[in-house]
Design a protein around this motif. Structure first.
Motif, mmCIF file in Angstrom:
data_model
loop_
_atom_site.group_PDB
_atom_site.id
_atom_site.type_symbol
_atom_site.label_atom_id
_atom_site.label_comp_id
_atom_site.label_asym_id
_atom_site.label_seq_id
_atom_site.Cartn_x
_atom_site.Cartn_y
_atom_site.Cartn_z
ATOM 1 N N ARG A 115 0.896 -1.286 0.099
ATOM 2 C CA ARG A 115 0.068 -0.023 0.074
ATOM 3 C C ARG A 115 0.688 1.272 0.026
ATOM 4 N NH1 ARG A 115 -5.197 0.427 0.408
ATOM 5 N NH2 ARG A 115 -5.504 -1.795 1.449
ATOM 6 N N GLY A 119 0.650 4.024 -2.974
ATOM 7 C CA GLY A 119 0.156 5.354 -3.072
ATOM 8 C C GLY A 119 1.359 6.169 -3.722
ATOM 9 N N ALA A 131 -4.047 8.424 -4.808
ATOM 10 C CA ALA A 131 -3.102 8.493 -4.047
ATOM 11 C C ALA A 131 -3.555 9.155 -2.640
ATOM 12 C CB ALA A 131 -1.850 9.369 -4.810
ATOM 13 N N GLN A 134 -5.136 6.554 -0.587
ATOM 14 C CA GLN A 134 -3.995 5.330 0.030
ATOM 15 C C GLN A 134 -3.310 6.001 1.102
ATOM 16 O OE1 GLN A 134 -4.082 2.317 -0.995
ATOM 17 N NE2 GLN A 134 -5.551 2.758 -2.690
ATOM 18 N N PHE A 135 -2.825 7.301 1.166
ATOM 19 C CA PHE A 135 -1.952 7.904 2.248
ATOM 20 C C PHE A 135 -3.009 8.025 3.601
ATOM 21 C CE2 PHE A 135 1.069 9.272 -1.206
ATOM 22 C CZ PHE A 135 1.965 8.382 -0.831
ATOM 23 N N TYR A 151 3.828 10.151 5.225
ATOM 24 C CA TYR A 151 2.577 10.178 4.618
ATOM 25 C C TYR A 151 1.775 11.525 4.617
ATOM 26 C CZ TYR A 151 2.614 5.168 5.812
ATOM 27 O OH TYR A 151 3.132 3.803 5.915
#
Length: 449
Positions: A115, A119, A131, A134-135, A151
């Motif tokens: 993951r 991202g 993206a 995902q973060f 992140y």
């Protein structure tokens, strides 16, 4: 990992990118590579793990040697796919790398490293919406808090590069009780027994729903931003009396902290309904989340709004809510949450003024194969103030419900993602009009632009 190996690999990937991707990758490289020397020095000061050695070999272009070292570690199918994704990413084949990392997560939803790479690769490819998702997910599910500043850094870059966003959806909404009508035939009053009109009985149907939403945002600092958001959605039924359209606009200020975030948002909501229950609401909302450990967090939400009903002035007044909840990320693929919600309605009509509460709990799970599921339970009550018309007592309701959601990360239709959400609710009351139950679903297809 989002350490020196990723930082240094960004610079390498610039050479393989082209066109718009090259420009984006170059910008990201300039932003990120400034920290590369420090990360690289920290990495050289400690003994490398086999996985780190594999990663460094990939970054150096020594793919066969990296493959040989990987083979000595008894890799799983997911490990081999992850290796392929890393190679594709370093070679500059970003779309293929994204597809490969997604396959890894389908096989193993708990594969945090996949993951992270997904991202980061989406960020390099300029796919900012996905993206960002995902973060945000990594901030929620990754127990390694040492990675969280990275992140946050990437989210800040996304905020700078995507100041505007847009989403559209269509849905079918079948319901056994559109109007929350009663199944009772009569209403006992102080003046006798009355037959309940057909318009107050339960009515079933299938709604066709469409809507869109969007935002314009600006980073005010590395840890704060302002966002103007808007949304419009409408639902139509065969019986047009149940049709409605809702529009909302809000302006929020968000502050990210080391242990969470908070935001404050004034908003305006306008609802137009065919049943003459139009209203306008002007409100203020405060939300905050605090991580109390690597797996646990607490959320608090407070809101107040003033409503005005042009055709039903007895409903004019203030409405206040407070919700506190706690969540635990047991594994990267399994989480639980629970909490308490309080509400107060203070319209002009005394018999409509109430205090209410709701307790709730839920679990969510990501499964091998791409399936994502969630189940929630809730129960609560509302106690009203003034006597209900034609009776000698205030209204008193109790309610309970169950809901579930299901989606699959593998299913996409030209960028549109499907999702199904269903619920069953039962409401009991000492006023016959409000004894009802309903089963309702929403089958949605949505897309970010």
């Amino acid at each position: 990992m989002l350490d020196g190996t990723i930082v240094l690999s960004v610079c390498r990937q610039v050479a393989f990118a082209g066109g718009r991707v090259f420009a984006r990758a170059l910008f990201l490289a300039l932003v990120i590579c400034g920290a590369g020397d420090a990360f690289a020095q920290a990495s050289s000061d400690r003994q490398l793990s086999p996985d780190k050695q594999v990663f460094d070999m990939i970054n150096a272009g020594r793919f066969e040697a990296a493959q040989d070292l990987l083979d000595t570690q008894s890799p799983s199918k997911a490990d081999r796919l992850f290796f392929s994704g890393r190679v594709l990413k370093v070679q500059g084949h970003l779309p293929e790398a994204i597809d490969t990392f997604r396959q890894v997560l389908v096989l193993d939803p708990q594969y945090i490293k996949a993951r992270r790479e997904l991202g980061h690769t989406m960020l390099l490819a300029g796919q900012y919406d996905v993206a960002e998702f995902q973060f945000d997910e990594l901030l929620r599910i990754d127990p390694n808090t040492e990675e969280h500043p990275a992140y946050e850094h990437f989210l800040n870059i996304i905020g700078q590069n995507k100041p505007l966003g847009f989403n559209a959806f269509v849905a079918l909404v079948p319901s056994t009780n559109i109007n929350r009508g009663t199944t009772n035939a009569t209403f006992d009053t102080a003046n006798g027994v009355y037959v309940i009109n057909a318009t107050s009985k339960a009515s079933s149907g299938v709604g066709k729903q469409m809507g869109f939403s969007g935002f314009a945002r600006r980073n005010l600092s590395p840890t704060s931003r302002a966002t103007l958001a808007y949304s419009v959605e409408g639902t139509r039924y065969n019986d047009s009396i149940y049709n409605y359209v809702t529009g909302t606009v809000s302006l929020s200020y968000e502050k990210r902290l080391e242990s969470g975030h908070w935001s404050i948002s004034p908003y305006l909501r306008v609802m137009q309904r065919k049943d003459q229950a139009d209203y306008t609401a002007l409100g203020l909302r405060f939300d905050t989340l605090r991580r109390v450990s690597s797996k646990n967090h607490i959320k608090l939400s407070l809101g107040h709004e003033a409503r005005r009903y042009p055709d039903q002035t007895y409903n004019d007044g203030g409405y206040t809510t407070a919700v506190i909840s706690a969540g635990r990320q047991i594994t990267p693929a399994f989480s639980t949450t629970g909490g308490l919600a309080l509400e107060r309605g203070n319209p002009q009509a005394a018999h409509l003024q109430y205090l209410g509460y709701r307790i709730f709990a839920g679990v969510s799970k990501s499964w091998a194969g791409g399936l994502n599921t969630g189940v929630g339970l809730s129960l609560g009550a509302r106690k009203f103030s003034g006597d209900f018309p034609l009776t000698t007592t205030p209204r008193s309701d109790r309610f309970a419900g169950i809901n579930f959601t299901v989606s699959n990360a593998r299913f996409r239709i030209k960028g549109f993602s499907p999702r199904l959400a269903c619920s069953y609710t039962v409401n009991t009351s000492n006023v016959a009009f409000y004894d009802y139950d309903t089963t309702e679903c929403q089958a949605t297809i949505s897309k970010n632009f």
